[in-house]
Design an enzyme around this catalytic site. Structure first.
Site, PDB file in Angstrom:
ATOM      1  N   ASP A  19      34.087  38.285  47.152  1.00 55.88           N
ATOM      2  CA  ASP A  19      32.809  37.591  47.301  1.00 55.88           C
ATOM      3  C   ASP A  19      32.022  37.551  45.998  1.00 55.88           C
ATOM      4  O   ASP A  19      32.200  38.384  45.118  1.00 55.88           O
ATOM      5  CB  ASP A  19      31.963  38.267  48.393  1.00 55.88           C
ATOM      6  CG  ASP A  19      31.646  39.710  48.047  1.00 55.88           C
ATOM      7  OD1 ASP A  19      32.540  40.416  47.565  1.00 55.88           O
ATOM      8  OD2 ASP A  19      30.482  40.125  48.249  1.00 55.88           O
ATOM      9  N   GLU A  20      31.148  36.575  45.891  1.00 63.21           N
ATOM     10  CA  GLU A  20      30.126  36.477  44.848  1.00 63.21           C
ATOM     11  C   GLU A  20      30.674  36.678  43.433  1.00 63.21           C
ATOM     12  O   GLU A  20      30.022  37.297  42.592  1.00 63.21           O
ATOM     13  CB  GLU A  20      29.001  37.490  45.126  1.00 63.21           C
ATOM     14  CG  GLU A  20      28.266  37.219  46.432  1.00 63.21           C
ATOM     15  CD  GLU A  20      27.216  38.268  46.751  1.00 63.21           C
ATOM     16  OE1 GLU A  20      26.142  37.903  47.252  1.00 63.21           O
ATOM     17  OE2 GLU A  20      27.465  39.474  46.515  1.00 63.21           O
TER      18      GLU A  20
END
Length: 513
Positions: A326-327
């Site tokens: 993620d991210e």
């Protein structure tokens, strides 16, 4: 000396007989079970738990003895008696009996709990079902019995099985570190409500928390701090195995997460060669995200990941390893896809299945991948189209680190406020168009720890929302209703207090005084 007449003796004996045979009026259907069972019928009598001196276990099936010992410990605490466990080849006439059902008799992880005046029978589809039946039995009893009063279990029959296979919570031990005993306490919280997965977020920008013997600086250097500059910490592999066993004894699987290629500053600070410029980063104690990335075109990066996954797989008996994903905002899209494709092959090499946050759906997914939906519907539906299963963790509904309301002194609210009703009143199978029950592995409620620094704060953010997430994962949607659920939850407030749990006393719940 005064003589006692024969008539007086008869009166005394009749009185004693009457009191011993007097029926105990109960109603099993009035017990505030969470999660709500599939079926509960009552027969109106009571089993005297104070006389439960023997817990019988069916001889042969693995995993039942630890459940029996768990129950014996609880009975001993409540009654002051010394309950013992014993294996048997036949159903006893009295006591407690734990056994495995015939094939096909019960749904997977399901159980049948039969309580009559002389015998409590817990029959599970498997060892997990037996343990879940035990947890239901414990909810008929107080958490403590300081006065050692006789305890009667309401008689009747409960048949039950879960809606979803995977019912879990994530604990972020990277932003703030939680020691072995604190993690065990969290495992106990999950076990109380028949949750069966603990996802441990073991690495992030702020700290690396699991010993990797072939890369020792990950913990020696990268594990020495946390958000706000505290001392951090990490688990040795022996401590991690201790947690795995503690969880397994409670029918809970640990899913370890190594977040990558972003959220990796602790690793990048520990080993300069993992950076594209060959320069080690400074340790980070803030809360910003998206600024770090492993160097995706260096061979040393994949040797590093191979070593980490190999060592982690060796000490993780469960089928899953979480690869994060993620991210990773500073990783170019093509580099990110290339990286995730390579990492999938590494995990598969060590016979583990992959879970990743919904961004990993941008890669070419291999078989048996699970995409964890947290924010991006498009990513998640793309994962389904590529054959992935979905783990439902919508941030706006299921994130335990979100504030209850604007007055909550802990937590964040970037995904919105999550009061107890908002956390409970949703259906994983209808929340996102294009994602149906057939696509869903289960539900997980993550607790990120940017603002959570100790176990009391963990309790406050977790309770009373956790039981609701457990019920979403266990109970069919047609059987769930907020107005009815909140009255059951209200009765659990006393259980929280008896256990010393620091919980949020939501005004939406009619707590019992």
């Amino acid at each position: 000396m005064r003589k006692i007449s024969v008539l007086s003796i008869l009166v005394i004996l009749m009185s004693m007989f009457q009191s011993c045979s007097e029926k105990i009026e109960t109603d099993l259907t009035q017990t505030a079970f969470i999660p709500k069972p599939t079926s509960v019928t009552a027969t109106g009598d009571g089993y005297n738990l104070t006389k439960a001196s023997l817990i019988y276990v069916q001889e042969g099936p693995a995993g039942l003895l630890s459940t029996a010992e768990f129950l014996a410990e609880k009975i001993n605490q409540l009654t002051g008696n010394s309950a013992e466990t014993k294996t048997t080849n036949s159903t006893p006439s009295k006591g407690v009996y734990i056994s495995i059902a015939e094939d096909g008799e019960l749904n997977k992880q399901g159980y049948e709990l039969k309580i009559n005046k002389n015998l409590i029978s817990i029959k599970g589809a498997d060892a997990a079902g037996c343990f879940f039946g035990l947890q239901t039995l414990l909810q008929t009893l107080p958490v403590a019995n300081d006065n050692a009063q006789p305890l009667y279990v309401p008689t009747g029959t409960i048949t039950d099985s879960p809606e979803y296979y995977y019912r879990g919570s994530m604990l972020d031990v990277s932003r703030h570190f939680f020691n072995v005993e604190e993690v065990k306490q969290y495992i106990d919280f999950l076990a109380m409500y028949k949750m069966n997965v603990l996802h441990l977020h073991l690495s992030d920008d702020q700290g690396w928390r699991i010993e990797i013997k072939s890369w020792p600086k990950l913990t020696d250097f990268g594990g020495q701090t946390e958000v706000g500059g505290g001392e951090g910490g990490f688990y040795t592999q022996e401590q991690y195995k201790e947690l795995v066993q503690y969880a397994a004894d409670r029918q809970i699987m640990i899913v370890p997460e190594i977040d990558m290629p972003g959220h990796t500053n602790a690793a990048l600070a520990s080993y300069a060669e993992l950076n594209c410029d060959g320069k080690a980063r400074e340790l980070y104690t803030g809360t910003e995200v998206g600024f770090s990335t492993l160097c995706t075109d260096k061979e040393i990066t994949y040797q590093f990941i191979d070593d980490v996954i190999r060592e982690l797989a060796e000490i993780t008996p469960g089928p899953y390893i979480h690869i994060g994903g993620d991210e990773s905002h500073v990783t170019a899209h093509d580099d990110y896809v290339y990286f995730v494709n390579k990492v999938q092959d590494i995990v598969k090499k060590y016979d583990k299945k992959i879970i990743g946050w919904d961004e990993i759906a941008n890669a070419k997914l291999i078989d048996d991948v699970t995409v964890q939906f947290w924010a991006d519907v498009e990513n998640t539906t793309m994962g389904v189209e590529k054959g992935a299963q979905v783990l439902m963790s919508p941030a706006a509904r299921a994130y335990l680190d979100m504030q209850y309301d604007s007055t909550t002194h802990l937590g964040l609210h970037w995904a919105g406020y999550i009061e107890v009703d908002h956390g409970y009143d949703w259906d994983p199978a209808t929340l996102v168009e294009g994602i149906t029950k057939e696509n869903i592995l289960g539900i997980e409620a993550p607790l990120w720890s940017e603002t959570v620094t100790n176990i009391d704060e963990v309790e406050y953010m977790t309770f009373p929302r956790l039981p609701g997430y457990a019920e979403i994962g266990w109970t069919a949607p047609a059987e769930r209703n907020w107005d009815e659920y909140k009255t059951r939850l209200a009765k659990h407030g006393k259980r929280f207090e008896a256990l010393g749990i620091d919980y949020y006393k939501s005004a939406l719940v009619p707590w019992e005084e």
